[in-house]
Design an enzyme around this catalytic site. Structure first.
Site, mmCIF file in Angstrom:
data_model
loop_
_atom_site.group_PDB
_atom_site.id
_atom_site.type_symbol
_atom_site.label_atom_id
_atom_site.label_comp_id
_atom_site.label_asym_id
_atom_site.label_seq_id
_atom_site.Cartn_x
_atom_site.Cartn_y
_atom_site.Cartn_z
ATOM 1 N N HIS A 160 37.919 1.114 -25.589
ATOM 2 C CA HIS A 160 38.778 2.320 -25.116
ATOM 3 C C HIS A 160 39.648 1.600 -23.868
ATOM 4 O O HIS A 160 40.909 2.153 -23.920
ATOM 5 C CB HIS A 160 37.815 3.376 -24.503
ATOM 6 C CG HIS A 160 39.125 4.576 -23.891
ATOM 7 N ND1 HIS A 160 39.279 4.602 -22.620
ATOM 8 C CD2 HIS A 160 39.385 5.601 -24.477
ATOM 9 C CE1 HIS A 160 39.933 5.707 -22.352
ATOM 10 N NE2 HIS A 160 39.786 6.418 -23.418
ATOM 11 N N HIS A 198 30.169 -6.338 -30.627
ATOM 12 C CA HIS A 198 31.618 -6.846 -30.615
ATOM 13 C C HIS A 198 32.487 -5.626 -30.853
ATOM 14 O O HIS A 198 32.415 -4.631 -31.853
ATOM 15 C CB HIS A 198 32.108 -7.571 -31.558
ATOM 16 C CG HIS A 198 33.372 -8.017 -31.879
ATOM 17 N ND1 HIS A 198 34.305 -8.246 -30.711
ATOM 18 C CD2 HIS A 198 34.128 -7.945 -33.265
ATOM 19 C CE1 HIS A 198 35.466 -8.586 -31.503
ATOM 20 N NE2 HIS A 198 35.596 -8.202 -32.674
ATOM 21 N N ASN A 219 40.523 -4.463 -28.690
ATOM 22 C CA ASN A 219 39.953 -5.548 -29.202
ATOM 23 C C ASN A 219 40.406 -6.832 -28.444
ATOM 24 O O ASN A 219 41.414 -7.365 -29.011
ATOM 25 C CB ASN A 219 39.787 -5.526 -30.587
ATOM 26 C CG ASN A 219 39.229 -6.631 -31.357
ATOM 27 O OD1 ASN A 219 38.878 -7.342 -30.851
ATOM 28 N ND2 ASN A 219 39.144 -6.615 -32.852
#
Length: 496
Positions: free
Chosen positions: A420, A391, A424
């Site tokens: 990147h 994750h 998230n």
């Protein structure tokens, strides 16, 4: 100090000793049975015709015994196949790719922060330090309502974001699979922080005019690991409902949850969370076996909610000024590590080869008998999996798991590059990572994938998949127009 030639020689010898050990233990049955079968066959070849005839006569049965034996074999086989779980296949999946108009470069993010928190320069500086070390790139996206100064989070804007993300992913999935909305038997939507009425699952049913007897579920408040919880729920439902299709939609709606206060523990999610979503088609139909990408092997869920610190480490609350947000505890990484250990303890015996399980047991016995201060043996999960989807919750999460599981840079490449490029994206991040591996052309038939996710509560969930067929580099998807420039070097600190 530089390694001497003797050190290198010793290291190489130990490596080959371990390889021989792994081969012997993992293939113990073959190593033992092949010589035995060979010796038996050799002795049979040495027997005379009369001795072979006598041996055959000694094994002859009457018709009643033969019938009883056949009945027993058929009965046991029937019981076995009836009790055997139905295989669950992942036919295909689709990830949402935000439009370029939602892009939030570092400069834009910091400019907005300075204008929104003009009276709180320390909070602005704190966000800048987090962003510099976050591992995020310049192409991550936030929903349109957050681009306003000040942000304009309201119910209408949140619904528009949900429709944009979920419908785009669904449209892409239906186009890729050729599935008609009327053929969907089970629908599961998970979104932690946005739970309107009617539910998001009802919104999908209304949009695509699905059947009236569809089995729909809407999961909320379960954090970034909710995607694998949805997969587990879909698996259980597919064990009950024969010849069914299940769609899982995983997303997180950012609009109503963007924190506009000054508490540092609640500002961190602003720097990390970004737009994203995925739609996944699961099936238990035999007809889908040939075209399916993956087969689900295991789902293991670990919940630490009985511990007060674990329960409160990711907590939605109001700050002293009455502004709501998600507070992240300083103990988060320690709690995540404890949850991971519990999850590993459960999943290890299910996936690890015998050689690693034996070493783990021996190390455990040594700690119990000799000294509890002996270093515990960390199983080599690289023997069980070819690919890891960790994750993409943040750089610290990926660093910690890479260190604890002794993974190489390539093993965590998909997680780092997803963080990147997309940030998230909560429960959907695992599918962006899987898509990255496919886009790189690394997925081969028989490869095993370990998906690991963490979520509020506190939870650590794992799913194990096996690749059903060698997957060609897709001609679409979230990485289609940028995969050639990845992997990129991500410095420890990006000076803003």
């Amino acid at each position: 100090m530089p390694r001497t030639s003797s050190d290198v020689s010793t290291s190489v010898k130990l490596k080959y000793v371990k390889l021989v050990y792994q081969y012997l233990v993992n293939n113990l049955i073959n190593v033992v049975l092949v010589p035995i079968m060979g010796s038996v066959l050799f002795k049979l070849l040495l027997l005379s015709p009369d001795e072979i005839l006598n041996l055959w006569e000694s094994f002859r049965f009457d018709s009643i015994r033969i019938l009883c034996s056949l009945f027993a074999v058929v009965f046991v086989s029937t019981i076995y196949f009836m009790s055997k779980p139905r295989p669950v296949y992942l036919v295909d999946y689709a990830c949402y790719k935000p439009p370029i108009s939602c892009r939030v470069p570092f400069s834009t993010f910091m400019e907005h922060s300075r204008l929104i928190l003009s009276t709180e320069p320390k909070s602005v500086e704190f966000q800048m330090r987090i962003l510099e070390r976050s591992g995020l790139g310049e192409d991550t996206c936030l929903p349109p309502a957050i681009h306003y100064i000040p942000p304009a989070p309201n119910m209408e804007a949140a619904r528009k974001e949900a429709e944009m993300v979920i419908f785009s992913a669904m449209d892409s999935l239906l186009e890729k699979t050729g599935l008609k909305p009327k053929d969907i038997d089970i629908l599961i939507v998970n979104c932690s922080l946005f739970s309107p009425t009617p539910s998001l699952s009802a919104m999908v049913i209304n949009k695509y005019k699905m059947r009236g007897n569809i089995k729909s579920f809407n999961l909320s408040g379960m954090g970034c690991s909710a995607g694998l919880i949805s997969i587990d729920l879909a698996r259980d439902l597919l064990q009950v409902h024969h010849k069914s299709n299940a769609i899982v939609v995983s997303t997180e709606i950012i609009t109503p949850n963007y924190y506009q206060g000054k508490e540092r523990s609640m500002l961190v999610p602003n720097c990390l969370f970004r737009m994203g979503g995925a739609a996944i088609l699961l099936s238990n139909r035999r007809a889908d076996r040939g075209r399916a990408k993956y087969r689900l092997l295991q789902v293991v869920r670990t919940h630490k909610g009985a511990d007060d610190k674990a329960y409160h480490c990711v907590y939605e609350e109001d700050d002293p000024q009455g502004k709501s947000g998600i507070s992240l505890s300083k103990d988060l990484m320690r709690i995540a590590g404890d949850a991971l250990k519990s999850n590993i303890t459960t999943i290890g015996p299910l996936v690890l080869p015998a050689s690693e399980q034996l070493l783990f047991v021996l190390a455990l016995i040594a700690r119990k008998v000799f000294s509890p201060h002996l270093r515990p043996y960390i199983p080599d999960f690289k023997q069980a999996f070819e690919h890891f989807c960790i994750h993409a919750g943040g750089r610290a999460v990926i660093d910690e798991l890479q260190k604890n599981l002794d993974l190489s840079t390539e093993h965590v490449e998909a997680s780092r590059m997803t963080l990147h490029r997309f940030g998230n994206t909560s429960s959907s991040s695992l599918w962006y990572e899987l898509s990255y591996i496919e886009a790189k052309g690394r997925m081969r038939k028989g490869d095993r994938i370990w998906q690991i996710a963490f979520g509020s509560g506190f939870k650590c969930n794992s799913a194990v998949w096996k690749c059903n067929r060698t997957i060609k580099t897709p001609a679409d998807g979230p990485w289609f127009d940028c995969i050639d420039k990845y992997p990129v070097h991500i410095p420890e600190v990006v000076k803003l």
